[in-house]
Design a protein around this motif. Structure first.
Motif, short mmCIF file in Angstrom:
data_model
loop_
_atom_site.label_atom_id
_atom_site.label_comp_id
_atom_site.label_asym_id
_atom_site.label_seq_id
_atom_site.Cartn_x
_atom_site.Cartn_y
_atom_site.Cartn_z
N SER A 12 0.82 -1.20 0.00
CA SER A 12 0.00 0.00 0.00
C SER A 12 0.86 1.26 0.00
N TYR A 13 1.91 1.23 0.79
CA TYR A 13 2.83 2.38 0.86
C TYR A 13 3.49 2.64 -0.49
N PHE A 60 0.84 3.93 -3.09
CA PHE A 60 0.50 5.33 -2.86
C PHE A 60 1.67 6.24 -3.23
N SER A 61 2.89 5.84 -2.87
CA SER A 61 4.07 6.67 -3.18
C SER A 61 4.23 6.88 -4.67
N PHE A 113 1.84 6.72 -6.96
CA PHE A 113 0.75 7.57 -7.41
C PHE A 113 1.02 9.03 -7.05
N MET A 114 1.44 9.28 -5.81
CA MET A 114 1.66 10.65 -5.36
C MET A 114 2.77 11.34 -6.16
N TYR A 149 -1.97 6.42 -15.18
CA TYR A 149 -3.03 6.50 -14.17
C TYR A 149 -4.35 6.98 -14.75
N LEU A 187 -8.22 -0.36 -3.66
CA LEU A 187 -7.90 0.43 -2.47
C LEU A 187 -8.54 -0.18 -1.22
#
Length: 194
Positions: free
Chosen positions: A51-52, A55-56, A58-59, A73, A89
């Motif tokens: 998950s980390y 998300f990293s 994507f960010m 994306y 998610l």
């Protein structure tokens, strides 16, 4: 992909150990709830790591706003793929996080088996999320964001899983599943979580 592969490996390890112990209690005589608890902790940790990392990525791509990068994306945030993103998610992070965070869930073999199956299904959805838009192309009936799921997806999964289990069965035929010559075997069988 690395983190998701580790989650799947740990989930399959739990399922194989449970299956072997269910077939014949003598197959893995020293594997106790303590060992399952440790594998459950690793399963929880690598799922959180997945998950980390997700998300990293994507960010960073969102923040940089480079068109060549954001296109990846954008294809996954339109149409039916947006639903898959939300399912991923919730199903690969939020729900398993809450389900596996307690000590009791990692020590209850039925719960741990359930979460292992759950995370394998979530991993299948993750692989679909990663590769499905690339299968459809752009424009026309294969517009970005469209879901392209068919028999080939299921047959590919069944084929790879079947090949894996067949190869494992052939490799393990006539072999002991416990490393009886390992000098630290007794210590590892007497393991207790704190």
């Amino acid at each position: 992909y690395f983190a998701a592969a580790n989650v799947s490996f740990l989930a399959v390890t739990i399922l194989i150990c449970r299956w072997l112990q269910g077939k014949d209690k003598r197959m893995l005589p020293g594997v106790t709830v303590e060992h399952y608890h440790d594998i459950g902790k690793l399963l929880f940790g690598f799922n959180f790591f997945w998950s980390y990392i997700a998300f990293s990525q994507f960010m960073l791509i969102w923040y940089a706003n480079i068109p060549e990068e954001t296109e990846w994306y954008l294809e996954r945030q339109e149409g039916g793929m947006a639903v898959v993103s939300i399912v991923l998610l919730l199903g690969h992070f939020a729900i398993p996080f809450l389900g596996l965070i307690s000590r009791r869930a990692k020590r209850n073999l039925k719960y741990l088996t359930f979460w292992s199956v759950w995370l394998l299904v979530a991993h299948f959805v993750d692989m679909f999320y990663l590769f499905s838009p690339a299968q459809g192309g752009h424009g026309g009936e294969h517009a970005a964001g469209a879901i392209h799921f068919g028999p080939a997806n299921i047959l590919a999964f069944i084929g790879v899983a079947g090949a894996f289990f067949a190869a494992m069965a052939v490799a393990l035929r006539g072999k002991k599943l416990m490393p009886i010559k390992d000098p630290r075997l007794i210590e590892s069988l007497g393991f207790h979580n704190i």
